[in-house]
Design a protein around this motif. Structure first.
Motif, short mmCIF file in Angstrom:
data_model
loop_
_atom_site.label_atom_id
_atom_site.label_comp_id
_atom_site.label_asym_id
_atom_site.label_seq_id
_atom_site.Cartn_x
_atom_site.Cartn_y
_atom_site.Cartn_z
N ASP A 1 0.83 -1.21 0.00
CA ASP A 1 0.00 0.00 0.00
C ASP A 1 0.86 1.25 0.00
O ASP A 1 0.59 2.22 -0.74
N LEU A 2 1.91 1.25 0.82
CA LEU A 2 2.77 2.44 0.90
C LEU A 2 3.51 2.64 -0.41
O LEU A 2 3.62 3.78 -0.91
N TRP A 3 4.02 1.57 -1.01
CA TRP A 3 4.73 1.70 -2.28
C TRP A 3 3.80 2.25 -3.37
O TRP A 3 4.21 3.08 -4.19
N SER A 4 2.56 1.79 -3.36
CA SER A 4 1.59 2.30 -4.32
C SER A 4 1.36 3.80 -4.12
O SER A 4 1.27 4.56 -5.09
N ASP A 5 1.30 4.23 -2.86
CA ASP A 5 1.13 5.66 -2.57
C ASP A 5 2.35 6.47 -3.00
O ASP A 5 2.23 7.59 -3.51
N LEU A 6 3.54 5.90 -2.81
CA LEU A 6 4.76 6.61 -3.17
C LEU A 6 4.85 6.83 -4.68
O LEU A 6 5.45 7.80 -5.15
N SER A 7 4.24 5.92 -5.44
CA SER A 7 4.31 6.03 -6.91
C SER A 7 3.54 7.24 -7.44
O SER A 7 3.69 7.62 -8.60
N THR A 8 2.69 7.84 -6.58
CA THR A 8 1.91 9.01 -7.02
C THR A 8 2.53 10.32 -6.54
O THR A 8 1.96 11.39 -6.79
N LEU A 9 3.67 10.26 -5.86
CA LEU A 9 4.26 11.48 -5.29
C LEU A 9 4.64 12.50 -6.36
O LEU A 9 4.60 13.71 -6.11
N HIS A 10 5.03 12.03 -7.56
CA HIS A 10 5.40 12.97 -8.61
C HIS A 10 4.21 13.81 -9.07
O HIS A 10 4.38 14.90 -9.65
N GLU A 11 2.98 13.31 -8.77
CA GLU A 11 1.78 14.06 -9.13
C GLU A 11 1.21 14.80 -7.92
O GLU A 11 0.83 15.97 -8.01
N GLU A 12 1.16 14.09 -6.79
CA GLU A 12 0.52 14.65 -5.60
C GLU A 12 1.46 15.50 -4.75
O GLU A 12 1.02 16.33 -3.96
N HIS A 13 2.75 15.22 -4.83
CA HIS A 13 3.80 15.92 -4.08
C HIS A 13 3.88 15.52 -2.60
O HIS A 13 4.96 15.48 -2.03
N TYR A 14 2.71 15.25 -1.96
CA TYR A 14 2.74 14.87 -0.55
C TYR A 14 1.89 13.61 -0.33
O TYR A 14 0.87 13.41 -0.99
N HIS A 15 2.33 12.80 0.63
CA HIS A 15 1.52 11.67 1.09
C HIS A 15 1.44 11.74 2.61
O HIS A 15 2.46 11.73 3.30
N TYR A 16 0.21 11.84 3.13
CA TYR A 16 0.03 12.02 4.58
C TYR A 16 0.20 10.69 5.31
O TYR A 16 -0.48 9.71 5.00
N VAL B 1 14.88 9.37 -3.33
CA VAL B 1 14.94 9.56 -1.87
C VAL B 1 14.54 10.99 -1.52
O VAL B 1 13.81 11.22 -0.54
N GLU B 2 15.00 11.94 -2.30
CA GLU B 2 14.63 13.34 -2.06
C GLU B 2 13.12 13.52 -2.17
O GLU B 2 12.50 14.20 -1.33
N GLN B 3 12.54 12.91 -3.17
CA GLN B 3 11.08 13.02 -3.37
C GLN B 3 10.31 12.38 -2.22
O GLN B 3 9.33 12.95 -1.73
N VAL B 4 10.76 11.21 -1.78
CA VAL B 4 10.07 10.49 -0.70
C VAL B 4 10.20 11.25 0.61
O VAL B 4 9.21 11.48 1.32
N THR B 5 11.42 11.64 0.97
CA THR B 5 11.64 12.26 2.28
C THR B 5 11.01 13.64 2.38
O THR B 5 10.65 14.10 3.47
N SER B 6 10.86 14.32 1.25
CA SER B 6 10.20 15.64 1.27
C SER B 6 8.70 15.51 1.04
O SER B 6 7.95 16.48 1.24
N GLY B 7 8.25 14.31 0.65
CA GLY B 7 6.83 14.11 0.35
C GLY B 7 6.04 13.40 1.42
O GLY B 7 4.82 13.52 1.49
N LEU B 8 6.73 12.63 2.30
CA LEU B 8 6.03 11.95 3.39
C LEU B 8 5.77 12.95 4.51
O LEU B 8 6.70 13.49 5.11
N MET B 9 4.50 13.22 4.77
CA MET B 9 4.10 14.25 5.72
C MET B 9 3.52 13.62 6.99
O MET B 9 2.64 12.76 6.93
#
Length: 559
Positions: free
Chosen positions: A42-57, A188-196
């Motif tokens: 589930d988390l990996w699926s959410d991470l795949s949308t970070l380039h569009e959503e920018h943040y994942h809560y 890694v930059e995208q994930v660490t700046s996108g996980l809120m």
């Protein structure tokens, strides 16, 4: 609300959480890492949308401040550990590129930077990592090895929880993060700046408990058992003189408690368990009072063992047909029927008395007491619909006297001032029953249970689960019934005086004359009584329910 706001909840990214020398420790006795494949996917699926959503809560993380830059993780460790393992898996992929001599200089620089920012610093002699995030006693060493070696140790005899850490690292390592070092670093930059995360910092366990209760009341389920365990086990080990074997045994006891009850039931259990030992407390005052009850290593140890002793009792009081009852003395068999009634009407207030009595009374006296409480519950809670607040205070006083062995028999409870003050007299009970209504479409099972109890009193043994609820005047009457009964037909749909039990629901909108003939062919006593009436009118509904109320007063009676 004021106490909650004082905790200053702040939204921070994973990057911000781990910046400026921040360090986090999962308390020694916090639960083990437990996430599995479903959560990782589930988390990996959410991470795949970070380039569009920018943040994942990622939800709340509750921290207790130990020093200016040092915090204990009270809730949120599963998410923090998993996020860190994702970074470690990405770092392993960069290490693979270095080993393959692909842009080794730049990739080495990237690897060192990621380690210092998110993982920790390496000791120049041992090459072991001093982690920014340290885990509990069962995961700490294994996790540190992953941080140091960028690989999960492949050893025999791994515990279940460390197998999960290994599988988590392997899962994310196998994902397609990037081909080149700069791509992996960008991920890694995208994930660490996108996980809120929403960070809440508290100063002590008591404030942490208030936060947990506030958030849980809002539907955000934080782990109250973990918070209490952390407090109790830290007190038990305060002098650092408890052998590991004894701690392991306590740890197993705690796991068994949570497994039996589940996290949602745990707080209710600890409150009822508390309330047969000390003065009544609300949920808000529970943790503070437990801290007073278990404020030394000896008292905390005894408290944990007491929770372990009473957890199966509480779980089985909630579940009348739990297999646990089959393992008890055969004299406990009648308990199932009374407990089924309490469960059906969601009546839990008596559990504080029943838990204490199960340990203090003989089986025969326990069953007598359970019947008295069941009868009182039907009268007080179900039919008269009195407030449970005074009932809880009285039950608390009774339970403490049972626990301290002032009451040793059911009759002591029945004849106590507290019990007699709660018990509705026949006149009050009959008055409440005479015009009692219950929404029959939503509460059919409850009504069938009540009517079956009166059937039993009248000499007809019946299993309410194998009956159907028959409305004498149909729930949705046709014109013939309106002509016969009048407009009052709509007013009696949910009156107990318009209902009987049958084995099958074949009569539907039959006339009253047809129904009477069918009623007389059944073994049901209430149907026979209705068949005595010449016609079915509002007057006769009232007369039948008045008669029914008198039978109910005899059926649910403490003599």
């Amino acid at each position: 609300m004021k106490e909650f706001m004082l905790m200053e909840p702040t939204n921070l990214t994973f990057q911000e959480l781990f910046s400026n020398g921040m360090r986090y420790a999962v308390p020694r006795f916090q639960r083990d890492y437990a996430w599995g494949l479903e959560q990782w996917e589930d988390l990996w699926s959410d991470l795949s949308t970070l380039h569009e959503e920018h943040y994942h809560y990622m939800g709340y993380i509750v921290l207790q401040r130990k020093e200016q830059y040092h915090f204990e993780v009270i809730d949120g460790q599963q998410r923090l550990v998993t996020a860190t393992l994702i970074i470690l898996a990405a770092m392993k992929q960069i290490q693979d590129l270095i080993d393959a001599e692909q842009d080794p200089k730049n990739n080495k620089e990237r690897l060192d930077e990621l380690r210092s920012r998110f993982i920790g610093s390496k000791d120049i002699v041992s090459l072991k990592v001093s982690s920014k995030l340290s885990l509990n006693r069962n995961n700490k060493r294994f996790y540190r090895s992953v941080c140091s070696q960028l690989a999960a140790p492949n050893v025999r005899g791994l515990t279940v929880t460390n197998k999960l850490v290994k599988k988590c690292f392997d899962f994310f390592y196998k994902q397609k993060i990037g081909v080149a070092g700069h791509e992996i670093a960008a991920f890694v930059e995208q994930v660490t700046s996108g996980l809120m995360f929403t960070r809440i910092v508290v100063q002590d366990n008591l404030n942490a408990y208030k936060v947990f209760e506030t958030l849980n009341a809002r539907g955000v389920q934080l782990s109250t058992p973990d918070l209490l365990k952390n407090y109790l086990f830290s007190v038990i080990t305060g002098k650092d003189d408890v052998p590991d074997e004894q701690l392991d045994e306590l740890d197993e006891d705690w796991s068994a408690i949570v497994d039996q009850l589940g996290e949602n039931t745990f707080t209710d259990f600890t409150r009822y368990h508390h309330n047969f030992q000390k003065r009544l407390v609300t949920k808000k005052g529970l943790f503070k009072s437990i801290r007073e009850l278990a404020d030394t290593p000896e008292s905390s140890y005894s408290y944990v063992r007491s929770l372990a002793e009473f957890a199966p009792v509480y779980a089985s009081l909630l579940s009348p047909y739990d297999e646990w009852w089959a393992l008890q003395d055969g004299e406990y068999r009648p308990a199932r029927h009374y407990l089924e009634g309490l469960k059906l009407f969601n009546i839990k207030q008596p559990f504080t008395i029943l838990m204490a009595a199960f340990k203090a009374f003989s089986p025969d006296e326990f069953i007598k007491l359970l019947r008295y409480i069941y009868v009182l519950s039907i009268r007080y809670n179900v039919i008269c619909r009195h407030s449970p607040n005074e009932q809880e205070r009285s039950y608390n006083r009774i339970a403490m006297r049972v626990f301290h062995k002032e009451f040793t028999r059911a009759s002591h409870v029945k004849n106590s001032e507290e019990f007699r003050a709660l018990y509705p007299e026949d006149s009050s009970f009959i008055n409440a029953f005479e015009f009692y209504k219950m929404p029959s479409r939503r509460s059919s099972k409850k009504i069938r249970f009540l009517l079956a109890e009166i059937e039993r009193f009248l000499g007809h043994e019946v299993d309410y689960t194998k009956t159907t609820l028959e409305h004498v005047c149909p729930y949705n009457p046709d014109q013939g019934w309106y002509d016969h009964f009048g407009q009052g037909a709509n007013e009696i749909a949910d009156r107990l005086g318009n209902m009987v039990l049958l084995t099958k629901d074949d009569l539907k909108r039959s006339t009253f004359a047809q129904k009477k003939e069918a009623y007389l062919l059944t073994p049901f006593r209430l149907a026979h009584k209705v068949a005595e009436y010449e016609e079915w009118s509002l007057k006769n509904v009232n007369l039948f329910q008045e008669w029914l109320a008198c039978q109910a007063a005899l059926a649910w009676r403490v003599d």
